[in-house]
Design a protein around this motif. Sequence first.
Motif, PDB file in Angstrom:
ATOM      1  N   ILE A   3    -104.686  22.568 -11.266  1.00 60.64           N
ATOM      2  CA  ILE A   3    -104.405  23.090 -12.590  1.00 60.64           C
ATOM      3  C   ILE A   3    -103.096  23.883 -12.536  1.00 60.64           C
ATOM      4  O   ILE A   3    -102.774  24.474 -11.512  1.00 60.64           O
ATOM      5  CB  ILE A   3    -105.601  23.961 -13.043  1.00 60.64           C
ATOM      6  CG1 ILE A   3    -105.623  24.173 -14.518  1.00 60.64           C
ATOM      7  CG2 ILE A   3    -105.664  25.263 -12.303  1.00 60.64           C
ATOM      8  CD1 ILE A   3    -106.966  24.661 -15.022  1.00 60.64           C
ATOM      9  N   ALA A   4    -102.333  23.860 -13.609  1.00 60.94           N
ATOM     10  CA  ALA A   4    -101.139  24.683 -13.750  1.00 60.94           C
ATOM     11  C   ALA A   4    -101.464  25.803 -14.732  1.00 60.94           C
ATOM     12  O   ALA A   4    -102.056  25.555 -15.788  1.00 60.94           O
ATOM     13  CB  ALA A   4     -99.971  23.849 -14.252  1.00 60.94           C
ATOM     14  N   ILE A   5    -101.091  27.026 -14.371  1.00 61.79           N
ATOM     15  CA  ILE A   5    -101.479  28.185 -15.174  1.00 61.79           C
ATOM     16  C   ILE A   5    -100.301  29.127 -15.383  1.00 61.79           C
ATOM     17  O   ILE A   5     -99.313  29.071 -14.662  1.00 61.79           O
ATOM     18  CB  ILE A   5    -102.637  28.962 -14.520  1.00 61.79           C
ATOM     19  CG1 ILE A   5    -102.211  29.522 -13.163  1.00 61.79           C
ATOM     20  CG2 ILE A   5    -103.876  28.116 -14.410  1.00 61.79           C
ATOM     21  CD1 ILE A   5    -103.159  30.562 -12.609  1.00 61.79           C
ATOM     22  N   ILE A   6    -100.468  30.013 -16.363  1.00 60.50           N
ATOM     23  CA  ILE A   6     -99.568  31.139 -16.595  1.00 60.50           C
ATOM     24  C   ILE A   6    -100.436  32.381 -16.615  1.00 60.50           C
ATOM     25  O   ILE A   6    -101.461  32.417 -17.306  1.00 60.50           O
ATOM     26  CB  ILE A   6     -98.826  31.004 -17.937  1.00 60.50           C
ATOM     27  CG1 ILE A   6     -97.960  29.749 -17.949  1.00 60.50           C
ATOM     28  CG2 ILE A   6     -97.979  32.242 -18.207  1.00 60.50           C
ATOM     29  CD1 ILE A   6     -97.315  29.468 -19.286  1.00 60.50           C
ATOM     30  N   THR A   7    -100.048  33.407 -15.858  1.00 63.68           N
ATOM     31  CA  THR A   7    -100.831  34.631 -15.775  1.00 63.68           C
ATOM     32  C   THR A   7     -99.919  35.823 -15.496  1.00 63.68           C
ATOM     33  O   THR A   7     -98.867  35.654 -14.882  1.00 63.68           O
ATOM     34  CB  THR A   7    -101.915  34.522 -14.672  1.00 63.68           C
ATOM     35  OG1 THR A   7    -102.679  35.734 -14.642  1.00 63.68           O
ATOM     36  CG2 THR A   7    -101.300  34.285 -13.318  1.00 63.68           C
ATOM     37  N   PRO A   8    -100.306  37.025 -15.923  1.00 65.17           N
ATOM     38  CA  PRO A   8     -99.521  38.209 -15.575  1.00 65.17           C
ATOM     39  C   PRO A   8     -99.767  38.672 -14.130  1.00 65.17           C
ATOM     40  O   PRO A   8     -99.067  39.537 -13.627  1.00 65.17           O
ATOM     41  CB  PRO A   8    -100.002  39.264 -16.576  1.00 65.17           C
ATOM     42  CG  PRO A   8    -101.349  38.809 -16.997  1.00 65.17           C
ATOM     43  CD  PRO A   8    -101.353  37.311 -16.898  1.00 65.17           C
ATOM     44  N   LEU A   9    -100.730  38.070 -13.470  1.00 62.03           N
ATOM     45  CA  LEU A   9    -101.113  38.442 -12.111  1.00 62.03           C
ATOM     46  C   LEU A   9    -100.141  37.828 -11.097  1.00 62.03           C
ATOM     47  O   LEU A   9     -99.837  36.645 -11.159  1.00 62.03           O
ATOM     48  CB  LEU A   9    -102.530  37.934 -11.843  1.00 62.03           C
ATOM     49  CG  LEU A   9    -103.180  38.304 -10.525  1.00 62.03           C
ATOM     50  CD1 LEU A   9    -103.345  39.800 -10.410  1.00 62.03           C
ATOM     51  CD2 LEU A   9    -104.527  37.620 -10.418  1.00 62.03           C
ATOM     52  N   LYS A  10     -99.668  38.628 -10.164  1.00 65.87           N
ATOM     53  CA  LYS A  10     -98.767  38.126  -9.127  1.00 65.87           C
ATOM     54  C   LYS A  10     -99.603  37.645  -7.938  1.00 65.87           C
ATOM     55  O   LYS A  10    -100.400  38.393  -7.385  1.00 65.87           O
ATOM     56  CB  LYS A  10     -97.798  39.217  -8.684  1.00 65.87           C
ATOM     57  CG  LYS A  10     -96.735  38.703  -7.758  1.00 65.87           C
ATOM     58  CD  LYS A  10     -95.675  39.736  -7.496  1.00 65.87           C
ATOM     59  CE  LYS A  10     -94.612  39.125  -6.613  1.00 65.87           C
ATOM     60  NZ  LYS A  10     -93.534  40.071  -6.367  1.00 65.87           N
ATOM     61  N   LEU A  11     -99.413  36.371  -7.567  1.00 66.34           N
ATOM     62  CA  LEU A  11    -100.139  35.754  -6.459  1.00 66.34           C
ATOM     63  C   LEU A  11     -99.155  35.263  -5.414  1.00 66.34           C
ATOM     64  O   LEU A  11     -97.973  35.097  -5.698  1.00 66.34           O
ATOM     65  CB  LEU A  11    -100.980  34.578  -6.981  1.00 66.34           C
ATOM     66  CG  LEU A  11    -102.005  34.889  -8.057  1.00 66.34           C
ATOM     67  CD1 LEU A  11    -102.577  33.602  -8.635  1.00 66.34           C
ATOM     68  CD2 LEU A  11    -103.109  35.765  -7.501  1.00 66.34           C
ATOM     69  N   LYS A  12     -99.648  34.988  -4.222  1.00 66.35           N
ATOM     70  CA  LYS A  12     -98.822  34.482  -3.128  1.00 66.35           C
ATOM     71  C   LYS A  12     -99.163  33.024  -2.856  1.00 66.35           C
ATOM     72  O   LYS A  12    -100.301  32.604  -3.041  1.00 66.35           O
ATOM     73  CB  LYS A  12     -99.074  35.292  -1.863  1.00 66.35           C
ATOM     74  CG  LYS A  12     -98.687  36.732  -1.978  1.00 66.35           C
ATOM     75  CD  LYS A  12     -99.003  37.468  -0.706  1.00 66.35           C
ATOM     76  CE  LYS A  12     -98.694  38.938  -0.867  1.00 66.35           C
ATOM     77  NZ  LYS A  12     -99.024  39.703   0.341  1.00 66.35           N
ATOM     78  N   LEU A  13     -98.169  32.273  -2.380  1.00 60.17           N
ATOM     79  CA  LEU A  13     -98.430  30.896  -1.965  1.00 60.17           C
ATOM     80  C   LEU A  13     -99.470  30.889  -0.855  1.00 60.17           C
ATOM     81  O   LEU A  13     -99.417  31.708   0.061  1.00 60.17           O
ATOM     82  CB  LEU A  13     -97.153  30.226  -1.475  1.00 60.17           C
ATOM     83  CG  LEU A  13     -96.166  29.811  -2.560  1.00 60.17           C
ATOM     84  CD1 LEU A  13     -94.908  29.236  -1.917  1.00 60.17           C
ATOM     85  CD2 LEU A  13     -96.778  28.809  -3.497  1.00 60.17           C
ATOM     86  N   GLY A  14    -100.430  30.000  -0.953  1.00 59.18           N
ATOM     87  CA  GLY A  14    -101.488  29.903   0.043  1.00 59.18           C
ATOM     88  C   GLY A  14    -102.657  30.835  -0.200  1.00 59.18           C
ATOM     89  O   GLY A  14    -103.669  30.751   0.492  1.00 59.18           O
ATOM     90  N   GLN A  15    -102.546  31.725  -1.174  1.00 55.95           N
ATOM     91  CA  GLN A  15    -103.636  32.667  -1.454  1.00 55.95           C
ATOM     92  C   GLN A  15    -104.842  31.927  -2.015  1.00 55.95           C
ATOM     93  O   GLN A  15    -104.718  31.033  -2.842  1.00 55.95           O
ATOM     94  CB  GLN A  15    -103.174  33.734  -2.442  1.00 55.95           C
ATOM     95  CG  GLN A  15    -104.205  34.804  -2.701  1.00 55.95           C
ATOM     96  CD  GLN A  15    -103.657  35.939  -3.558  1.00 55.95           C
ATOM     97  OE1 GLN A  15    -102.496  35.943  -3.945  1.00 55.95           O
ATOM     98  NE2 GLN A  15    -104.503  36.898  -3.854  1.00 55.95           N
ATOM     99  N   VAL A  16    -106.017  32.300  -1.551  1.00 51.19           N
ATOM    100  CA  VAL A  16    -107.267  31.708  -2.031  1.00 51.19           C
ATOM    101  C   VAL A  16    -107.787  32.569  -3.176  1.00 51.19           C
ATOM    102  O   VAL A  16    -107.840  33.792  -3.077  1.00 51.19           O
ATOM    103  CB  VAL A  16    -108.309  31.640  -0.895  1.00 51.19           C
ATOM    104  CG1 VAL A  16    -109.641  31.132  -1.422  1.00 51.19           C
ATOM    105  CG2 VAL A  16    -107.802  30.749   0.222  1.00 51.19           C
ATOM    106  N   ILE A  17    -108.148  31.899  -4.260  1.00 51.34           N
ATOM    107  CA  ILE A  17    -108.715  32.596  -5.414  1.00 51.34           C
ATOM    108  C   ILE A  17    -109.951  31.840  -5.870  1.00 51.34           C
ATOM    109  O   ILE A  17    -110.171  30.700  -5.481  1.00 51.34           O
ATOM    110  CB  ILE A  17    -107.700  32.697  -6.567  1.00 51.34           C
ATOM    111  CG1 ILE A  17    -107.247  31.315  -7.010  1.00 51.34           C
ATOM    112  CG2 ILE A  17    -106.515  33.549  -6.196  1.00 51.34           C
ATOM    113  CD1 ILE A  17    -106.361  31.340  -8.218  1.00 51.34           C
ATOM    114  N   HIS A  18    -110.742  32.483  -6.671  1.00 49.64           N
ATOM    115  CA  HIS A  18    -111.898  31.836  -7.287  1.00 49.64           C
ATOM    116  C   HIS A  18    -111.617  31.712  -8.781  1.00 49.64           C
ATOM    117  O   HIS A  18    -111.178  32.662  -9.411  1.00 49.64           O
ATOM    118  CB  HIS A  18    -113.173  32.631  -7.035  1.00 49.64           C
ATOM    119  CG  HIS A  18    -113.667  32.466  -5.640  1.00 49.64           C
ATOM    120  ND1 HIS A  18    -114.979  32.508  -5.315  1.00 49.64           N
ATOM    121  CD2 HIS A  18    -113.028  32.231  -4.484  1.00 49.64           C
ATOM    122  CE1 HIS A  18    -115.135  32.318  -4.024  1.00 49.64           C
ATOM    123  NE2 HIS A  18    -113.947  32.153  -3.503  1.00 49.64           N
ATOM    124  N   VAL A  19    -111.871  30.544  -9.316  1.00 54.77           N
ATOM    125  CA  VAL A  19    -111.554  30.215 -10.696  1.00 54.77           C
ATOM    126  C   VAL A  19    -112.846  30.027 -11.476  1.00 54.77           C
ATOM    127  O   VAL A  19    -113.773  29.380 -11.007  1.00 54.77           O
ATOM    128  CB  VAL A  19    -110.725  28.906 -10.736  1.00 54.77           C
ATOM    129  CG1 VAL A  19    -110.510  28.441 -12.155  1.00 54.77           C
ATOM    130  CG2 VAL A  19    -109.403  29.082 -10.010  1.00 54.77           C
TER     131      VAL A  19
END
Length: 126
Positions: free
Chosen positions: A46-62
Motif C-alpha cells: 500500500i502507498a500512504i501519506i502520514t504525518p508520522l516519520k518512519l524509517k526504511l525497513g521499519q516494521v509496523i502494524h496496519v
Amino acid sequence: MTAKDRRFSDRYEGASLKLELRPRYWFGLKKEKYPALVTNFAVGGIAIITPLKLKLGQVIHVTLLSEFHNIRQLPAEVVRSDGKDMDYRYRYGLRFNLNKLPEIASNNTHFLLKQIELAIRQTLIT
C-alpha cells in the motif's frame, strides 16, 4: 506492456479505505495508533501519506478498514520513502508481511485483501 502499465493494472486508488498505523519499536513494543491516508492499494502492499516519520525497513502494524472488511494488526514493512510534502506529511510505500502470520491467518488475510481490491475495482467501474 510497459512496467508503468503493469503498475497501474494491479494498484487501485484507496481513498475509501481507512488506515491506522501502529509502529513497533525496541523489544517489540507497540506505540499508539496514527491515522494515514491511502493513495494506492494492492494485495501485496500500500502507498500512504502520514504525518508520522518512519524509517526504511521499519516494521509496523496496519489496521485496514473498508466498508465491508476489517483487517487488524497486519504486519508491514516500510519499503519506500518519498520524502515530505509542503504540508509536512510523509509519503511511504509499505509491503505487507503475510509470512509473519500463521498459515491459516495468512491465507485468510490474503483472501480479505483480494476482496478489498475487488471492492475498490468495482467502485471504479461504476
